[in-house]
Design an enzyme around this catalytic site. Structure first.
Site, PDB file in Angstrom:
ATOM      1  N   PHE A 146       0.860  -1.185   0.000  1.00 42.75           N
ATOM      2  CA  PHE A 146       0.000   0.000   0.000  1.00 42.75           C
ATOM      3  C   PHE A 146       0.896   1.234   0.000  1.00 42.75           C
ATOM      4  O   PHE A 146       1.655   1.467   0.934  1.00 42.75           O
ATOM      5  CB  PHE A 146      -0.951   0.062   1.210  1.00 42.75           C
ATOM      6  CG  PHE A 146      -1.831   1.287   1.128  1.00 42.75           C
ATOM      7  CD1 PHE A 146      -2.989   1.267   0.367  1.00 42.75           C
ATOM      8  CD2 PHE A 146      -1.461   2.476   1.741  1.00 42.75           C
ATOM      9  CE1 PHE A 146      -3.777   2.414   0.238  1.00 42.75           C
ATOM     10  CE2 PHE A 146      -2.238   3.620   1.621  1.00 42.75           C
ATOM     11  CZ  PHE A 146      -3.404   3.588   0.868  1.00 42.75           C
ATOM     12  N   ASP A 233       9.355   3.136   2.074  1.00 42.12           N
ATOM     13  CA  ASP A 233       8.133   3.888   2.356  1.00 42.12           C
ATOM     14  C   ASP A 233       7.841   3.752   3.849  1.00 42.12           C
ATOM     15  O   ASP A 233       7.278   2.757   4.301  1.00 42.12           O
ATOM     16  CB  ASP A 233       6.967   3.356   1.513  1.00 42.12           C
ATOM     17  CG  ASP A 233       5.670   4.133   1.782  1.00 42.12           C
ATOM     18  OD1 ASP A 233       5.621   4.894   2.766  1.00 42.12           O
ATOM     19  OD2 ASP A 233       4.700   3.961   1.012  1.00 42.12           O
ATOM     20  N   LYS A 262       2.391  11.190   7.130  1.00 39.36           N
ATOM     21  CA  LYS A 262       1.592  10.947   8.337  1.00 39.36           C
ATOM     22  C   LYS A 262       2.141  11.658   9.590  1.00 39.36           C
ATOM     23  O   LYS A 262       1.948  12.846   9.729  1.00 39.36           O
ATOM     24  CB  LYS A 262       1.393   9.442   8.549  1.00 39.36           C
ATOM     25  CG  LYS A 262       0.547   8.844   7.411  1.00 39.36           C
ATOM     26  CD  LYS A 262      -0.086   7.524   7.721  1.00 39.36           C
ATOM     27  CE  LYS A 262      -1.116   7.177   6.655  1.00 39.36           C
ATOM     28  NZ  LYS A 262      -0.764   6.048   5.795  1.00 39.36           N
TER      29      LYS A 262
HETATM   30  C1  LIG Z   1      -0.926   6.110   4.282  1.00 40.72           C
HETATM   31  C2  LIG Z   1       0.178   5.615   3.462  1.00 40.72           C
HETATM   32  C3  LIG Z   1       0.522   6.232   2.239  1.00 40.72           C
HETATM   33  C4  LIG Z   1      -0.300   7.337   1.624  1.00 40.72           C
HETATM   34  O1  LIG Z   1      -0.391   8.479   2.405  1.00 40.72           O
HETATM   35  P1  LIG Z   1      -1.537   9.544   2.113  1.00 40.72           P
HETATM   36  O2  LIG Z   1      -1.165  10.709   2.973  1.00 40.72           O
HETATM   37  O3  LIG Z   1      -2.834   8.912   2.505  1.00 40.72           O
HETATM   38  O4  LIG Z   1      -1.489   9.858   0.662  1.00 40.72           O
HETATM   39  C5  LIG Z   1       1.639   5.765   1.570  1.00 40.72           C
HETATM   40  N1  LIG Z   1       2.365   4.734   2.052  1.00 40.72           N
HETATM   41  C6  LIG Z   1       2.057   4.114   3.204  1.00 40.72           C
HETATM   42  C7  LIG Z   1       2.919   2.996   3.684  1.00 40.72           C
HETATM   43  C8  LIG Z   1       0.942   4.519   3.953  1.00 40.72           C
HETATM   44  O5  LIG Z   1       0.625   3.878   5.075  1.00 40.72           O
END
Ligand SMILES: *Cc1c(COP(=O)(O)O)cnc(C)c1O
Length: 413
Positions: A146, A233, A262
């Site tokens: 994700f 990520d 985040k």
């Molecule tokens: C939440 C998330 C994203 C995307 O972040 P948004 O601010 O919702 O666009 C990307 N990578 C990971 C691992 C995430 O948990």
């Protein structure tokens, strides 16, 4: 029920249903206040927040230092765009580069934008530094990843709900099994065009899948050997969530490209970033990438406060310690439980697997009961419930939460 008889919660939900696009399926609870580890609904009921806005609120709701930094800056200067300089961006870039140990930072707003940015940097690097032929670059990604919701990112997702009827999809991605070094080595060695490997150090959305010990370090070594960029990520796993500042720190891995979002904002304001050293970041030149809001002064002030709180309040250490207690208590319970099969995670990013099919409503029903019992969590993928409270929780609160979770699960035995 007529409009007059509706509760405040029902009214708020009805408004969203009528006027909002239906792109989410929220737990039926309507919140209007938050402080630390707690949130309150419009009827005044208090809850422990065990989602923390998908780990954006690691520092706790409405942390006074973060809110102060934000409001002070909001009263002074909010946005210049990058057409002009502002006096906060450079300070923040220096602060964050020193905090994470990189030469350069590229500021964006959301996690998905930061992932897109990392992919663009990786592709440019492939053509301008590695010498891959034009439009030939491949980036390796993992099954069940994700990384966000843009057209390119969903192109390499294997979640049918996230992809269906959003094609045509972006090319240039090779998908392999997660936590599988042979698959990675094969993908890297069978093509000369591999530019990068994009990976979540723990797969959060997929259900908090923690890879085997040594996976990240060995994957990094493979990437290094074949001149492939290791792109971490850490949007969800970063900023102390897993008991270290970054989840890759558990294996002493230094990514070539680091993606943050985040909790970089403490949940106050959208802030994301990509960090890399000069040899990589220098492929980005004026006009080649940007964002109107990226690097705005409010974001800069908020992010510096959010990171300072992590360090000053030792939230990584706290997450590490409380996470051990959480898993050990839940593991003991599960040994005699017919409803919960497994608990897994690192630090305060954990999940339990419910003993029912992915298609069942059991996990959803458990979350409704948890809500009634004063704790908010949400199922991910049908039969998995993620537990990720704010990292400012103390041990007494955590033990209180463990007893709420166990007594709720017992109602389903
Ligand atoms: C939440 C998330 C994203 C995307 O972040 P948004 O601010 O919702 O666009 C990307 N990578 C990971 C691992 C995430 O948990």
């Amino acid at each position: 029920m007529s409009v007059l008889e509706q509760t405040l919660s029902q009214k708020a939900i009805a408004l969203e249903n009528e006027y909002g696009a239906h792109n989410y399926h929220p737990l039926p609870v309507v919140l209007n206040r938050g402080e630390g580890v707690h949130v309150w609904d419009v009827e005044g009921k208090q809850y422990y927040d065990f989602l923390s806005a998908y780990s954006a609120v690691n520092q706790g709701h409405c942390h006074p230092r973060i809110v102060d930094a934000m409001t002070q800056q909001a009263k002074t200067l909010t946005l210049t765009s990058r057409a002009f300089h502002n006096d906060m961006l450079g300070k923040y870039e220096k602060f964050a580069c020193e905090f994470f140990g990189f030469d350069k930072l590229l500021p964006m707003n959301t996690g998905a934008e930061a992932v897109e940015t990392a992919l663009k940097i990786c592709r440019r690097w492939a053509y301008e530094k590695k010498g891959i032929g034009e439009n030939e670059a491949e980036i390796i990604v993992c099954d069940n990843n994700f990384h966000g919701r843009t057209t390119t990112i969903i192109s390499f997702s294997n979640d049918p709900v996230a992809r269906k009827n959003f094609g045509p999809y972006t090319k240039g991605f090779v998908k392999i099994a997660y936590d599988n070094l042979e698959a990675l080595e094969k993908a890297i060695t069978t093509s000369k065009n591999v530019a990068g490997f994009l990976v979540e150090p723990i797969q959060g959305e997929a259900g908090v899948y923690v890879p085997s010990e040594g996976y990240l370090a060995k994957a990094k070594a493979l990437c290094e050997k074949h001149n492939v960029l290791f792109i971490a990520d850490e949007v969800q796993t970063g900023i102390a969530r897993t008991g270290k500042l970054l989840a890759v720190d558990h294996e002493n891995v230094k990514p070539d490209i680091l993606i943050l979002g985040k909790a970089l904002s403490g949940g106050a304001y959208p802030v994301s970033a990509v960090l890399a050293n000069d040899s990589i970041m220098e492929v980005i030149t004026p006009g080649s990438h940007g964002s109107t809001f990226g690097g705005n002064p409010v974001a800069a002030a908020v992010a510096m406060a959010a990171l300072s709180v992590i360090k000053d309040e030792k939230l990584a250490e706290n997450a590490e310690r409380l996470g051990e207690i959480f898993r050990s208590e839940l593991t003991t319970y599960i040994q005699t439980s017919s409803i919960a099969k497994l608990v897994r995670g690192k630090g305060l990013l954990n999940a339990i697997v419910i003993n029912d099919s992915e298609e069942s409503n059991t996990a959803w029903n458990i979350c409704l009961k948890l809500r009634d019992n004063g704790l908010l969590a949400k199922p991910t993928h049908g039969n998995i419930i993620r537990f990720a409270p704010p990292l400012v929780m103390n041990e007494a609160q955590l033990r209180d939460c463990v007893s709420i979770i166990i007594s709720t699960l017992k109602e389903f035995e």
